[in-house]
Write a protein that holds these residues in place. Structure first.
Motif, PDB file in Angstrom:
ATOM      1  N   GLU A  69       0.804  -7.005  -9.800  1.00  0.00           N
ATOM      2  CA  GLU A  69      -0.116  -6.478 -10.201  1.00  0.00           C
ATOM      3  C   GLU A  69      -0.145  -4.827  -9.760  1.00  0.00           C
ATOM      4  O   GLU A  69      -0.020  -4.707  -8.607  1.00  0.00           O
ATOM      5  N   VAL A  70      -0.030  -4.070 -10.778  1.00  0.00           N
ATOM      6  CA  VAL A  70       0.372  -2.493 -10.369  1.00  0.00           C
ATOM      7  C   VAL A  70      -1.055  -1.619 -10.461  1.00  0.00           C
ATOM      8  O   VAL A  70      -1.739  -1.901 -11.530  1.00  0.00           O
ATOM      9  N   LYS A  86       0.245   7.957 -10.568  1.00  0.00           N
ATOM     10  CA  LYS A  86       0.571   7.209 -11.853  1.00  0.00           C
ATOM     11  C   LYS A  86       2.177   7.474 -12.337  1.00  0.00           C
ATOM     12  O   LYS A  86       2.738   6.227 -12.647  1.00  0.00           O
ATOM     13  N   ARG A  87       2.428   8.810 -12.155  1.00  0.00           N
ATOM     14  CA  ARG A  87       4.183   8.889 -12.465  1.00  0.00           C
ATOM     15  C   ARG A  87       5.253   8.479 -11.911  1.00  0.00           C
ATOM     16  O   ARG A  87       5.776   7.516 -12.645  1.00  0.00           O
ATOM     17  N   ARG A  88       4.762   8.219 -10.449  1.00  0.00           N
ATOM     18  CA  ARG A  88       5.759   7.388  -9.680  1.00  0.00           C
ATOM     19  C   ARG A  88       5.800   5.857  -9.947  1.00  0.00           C
ATOM     20  O   ARG A  88       6.597   5.334  -9.560  1.00  0.00           O
ATOM     21  N   LEU A  89       4.604   5.349 -10.221  1.00  0.00           N
ATOM     22  CA  LEU A  89       4.545   4.056 -10.443  1.00  0.00           C
ATOM     23  C   LEU A  89       5.046   3.481 -11.800  1.00  0.00           C
ATOM     24  O   LEU A  89       5.349   2.436 -12.012  1.00  0.00           O
ATOM     25  N   GLU A  90       5.236   4.660 -12.705  1.00  0.00           N
ATOM     26  CA  GLU A  90       6.050   4.223 -13.865  1.00  0.00           C
ATOM     27  C   GLU A  90       7.290   3.655 -13.546  1.00  0.00           C
ATOM     28  O   GLU A  90       8.016   2.809 -14.383  1.00  0.00           O
ATOM     29  N   ARG A  91       8.146   4.077 -12.611  1.00  0.00           N
ATOM     30  CA  ARG A  91       9.374   3.856 -12.393  1.00  0.00           C
ATOM     31  C   ARG A  91       9.264   2.375 -11.640  1.00  0.00           C
ATOM     32  O   ARG A  91      10.322   1.582 -11.959  1.00  0.00           O
ATOM     33  N   LEU A  92       8.162   2.003 -11.056  1.00  0.00           N
ATOM     34  CA  LEU A  92       8.043   0.802 -10.386  1.00  0.00           C
ATOM     35  C   LEU A  92       7.831  -0.227 -11.572  1.00  0.00           C
ATOM     36  O   LEU A  92       8.497  -1.274 -11.770  1.00  0.00           O
ATOM     37  N   ARG A  93       7.159  -0.111 -12.647  1.00  0.00           N
ATOM     38  CA  ARG A  93       7.043  -0.662 -13.743  1.00  0.00           C
ATOM     39  C   ARG A  93       8.164  -0.934 -14.636  1.00  0.00           C
ATOM     40  O   ARG A  93       8.769  -2.052 -14.942  1.00  0.00           O
ATOM     41  N   LEU A 151       1.574  -4.512   3.710  1.00  0.00           N
ATOM     42  CA  LEU A 151       2.726  -3.644   3.917  1.00  0.00           C
ATOM     43  C   LEU A 151       2.141  -2.137   3.576  1.00  0.00           C
ATOM     44  O   LEU A 151       1.956  -1.691   2.565  1.00  0.00           O
ATOM     45  N   LEU A 152       2.171  -1.405   4.698  1.00  0.00           N
ATOM     46  CA  LEU A 152       1.868   0.002   4.695  1.00  0.00           C
ATOM     47  C   LEU A 152       3.129   0.858   4.959  1.00  0.00           C
ATOM     48  O   LEU A 152       3.301   0.891   5.974  1.00  0.00           O
ATOM     49  N   LEU A 157       0.829  -1.058  -0.008  1.00  0.00           N
ATOM     50  CA  LEU A 157       0.231  -0.064  -0.168  1.00  0.00           C
ATOM     51  C   LEU A 157       0.703   1.344   0.020  1.00  0.00           C
ATOM     52  O   LEU A 157       1.991   1.467   0.932  1.00  0.00           O
ATOM     53  N   CYS A 158       0.463   2.096  -0.712  1.00  0.00           N
ATOM     54  CA  CYS A 158       1.539   3.405  -1.192  1.00  0.00           C
ATOM     55  C   CYS A 158       2.937   2.688  -1.654  1.00  0.00           C
ATOM     56  O   CYS A 158       3.905   3.189  -0.983  1.00  0.00           O
ATOM     57  N   ALA A 159       2.904   2.016  -2.660  1.00  0.00           N
ATOM     58  CA  ALA A 159       3.915   1.309  -2.946  1.00  0.00           C
ATOM     59  C   ALA A 159       4.958   1.968  -3.804  1.00  0.00           C
ATOM     60  O   ALA A 159       6.215   1.654  -3.722  1.00  0.00           O
ATOM     61  N   ALA A 160       4.733   3.028  -4.474  1.00  0.00           N
ATOM     62  CA  ALA A 160       5.839   3.963  -5.335  1.00  0.00           C
ATOM     63  C   ALA A 160       6.786   4.486  -4.353  1.00  0.00           C
ATOM     64  O   ALA A 160       6.639   4.741  -3.282  1.00  0.00           O
TER      65      ALA A 160
END
Length: 420
Positions: A283-284, A265-272, A302-303, A240-243
């Motif tokens: 799963e994102v 969405k922008r910060r999750l791009e780095r995760l992808r 995990l928070l 949770l709050c993964a980026a």
């Protein structure tokens, strides 16, 4: 600028980096922005990577040592300069370059005085010259801003010792079994299985193993929350709050079936990108945790909650000057809401890790207890050498710990269980 035979102005080498550093400091100290937020506008996107790095280094060292730099300036002036006077900020930069970045005084003068005109220029020249001639020096440990020292209490001095220099580079390995081989391959050291520590200064993409996805960058303290969930064995976990995603990668590598959720969405791009580089799977989901609802409960959550990030002051010294009681209270309120929601998404027997990279009690100890879950005490044998849980069973790290091994960020970590 200097004149070229009276014809055209010639830019002083390195002056643009100093101008950018001045803009960074203004953004942090006057507008309360983070260094990361201010970087784009401060550099204008026109500086070379080396000049951008220099601007960031100058601004960071000023923020790291601000009370001590001001004490030196005040010792050499008859009338005290205003805190927001441009001459004071430029003098802070000049002293930081000389005393922290080993820039020769003549180069400091050439690039520093060019930022000023008239009386402030003459004043800065005189003050800096007097301090150089007097062989001025900084203390071995930075002096914390008074309000920060009060908040951190009896640990303030020890924490300050860990802020004297930027941190080393920590890598988290996809395969902990290969730790010894990676230590030898990279010439680093390890604080625990799955971890390698390197000296700072090397471009991450140039380090061996980057392209093959054998590791990712993650501060050692930041790796502890996921470690405390253990092997996944195919069970479902919500990050949770993964980026930006270091913990998602850890959990996936440990055999968890990961759902990674973040509002950005922008910060999750780095995760992808890191999932693709490492070949790991998760799963994102882009969603707000305060309104999102899972279809089924999870075996673990995990928070790593949004926080003031004061525990990252080693690499982000802006937090020493822009975080106060208002920001702490706002984050604590958000954390309480996230904990309340997350605790209801666990299966019976499921575990919830609550973590923040904050040194503030309001964002750690004072967030407990949580309705619906009980504390699942962290045991000493679960932790790397040198770290000890509190008598209550949670863990708090800070930059004053493990200094002989390079230190670590400040974190609060508690493990909770739904006894159903």
């Amino acid at each position: 600028m200097k004149r070229n035979e009276g014809k055209r102005p010639v830019e002083i080498q390195g002056l643009e980096a100093r101008r950018a550093a001045l803009r960074l400091l203004d953004a942090v100290l006057r507008r309360g922005e983070t260094l990361d937020q201010a970087a784009g506008a401060a550099t204008g996107g026109l500086l070379t990577s080396s000049d951008s790095a220099l601007a960031r280094a100058i601004a960071s060292e000023v923020l790291r040592w601000l009370p001590d730099l001001d004490a030196l300036i005040d010792s050499a002036t008859r009338l005290r300069l205003a805190d927001d006077a441009k001459a004071r900020t430029v003098l802070r930069m000049m002293l930081a370059q000389w005393l922290r970045l080993d820039t020769p005084p003549h180069a400091v003068v050439a690039t520093g005085l060019a930022l000023l005109t008239g009386g402030p220029r003459r004043l800065a020249h005189g003050v800096f010259g007097a301090l150089v001639r007097g062989e001025a020096a900084l203390p071995s440990i930075p002096t914390l801003p008074e309000s920060v020292a009060e908040r951190w209490g009896d640990r303030a001095t020890a924490i300050a010792a860990g802020l004297a220099a930027p941190p080393p580079l920590d890598l988290e390995l996809q395969d902990p079994a290969g730790t010894g081989a990676w230590v030898e391959r990279l010439g680093g050291e390890s604080l625990a299985l799955g971890h390698v520590r390197l000296p700072r200064g090397t471009a991450v993409t140039d380090i061996s193993g980057f392209a093959e996805g054998g590791w990712w960058v993650q501060d050692f303290a930041a790796s502890l929350p996921a470690r405390l969930l253990g092997p996944g064995e195919g069970r479902r976990v919500l990050d949770l709050c993964a980026a930006p995603g270091g913990k998602t990668l850890q959990l996936a590598a440990a055999g968890w079936q990961v759902t990674a959720l973040d509002v950005s969405k922008r910060r999750l791009e780095r995760l992808r990108e890191n999932l693709s580089r490492t070949g790991l799977d998760a799963e994102v989901i882009v969603a707000d945790a305060l309104t999102w609802q899972p279809e089924a409960p999870f075996d673990a959550i995990l928070l790593d909650a949004p926080c003031t990030a004061t525990g990252t002051a080693r690499r982000h010294p802006d937090v020493l000057h822009r975080i106060g009681e208002r920001q702490i209270a706002e984050m604590a309120e958000l954390q309480a809401k996230l904990l309340e929601r997350a605790s209801g998404w666990l299966k019976p027997g499921g575990r919830l890790i609550y973590a923040t990279c904050s040194l503030e009690r309001e964002e750690g100890e004072e967030r407990l207890p949580v309705e619906g879950v009980e504390l699942d005490p962290i045991r000493g044998e679960e932790l790397p050498g040198g770290l000890v849980p509190s008598p209550e069973g949670w863990l708090r790290t800070d930059p004053g710990m493990l200094l002989d091994k390079g230190g670590l960020d400040g974190f609060f970590i508690a493990r909770l269980i739904n006894k159903g």
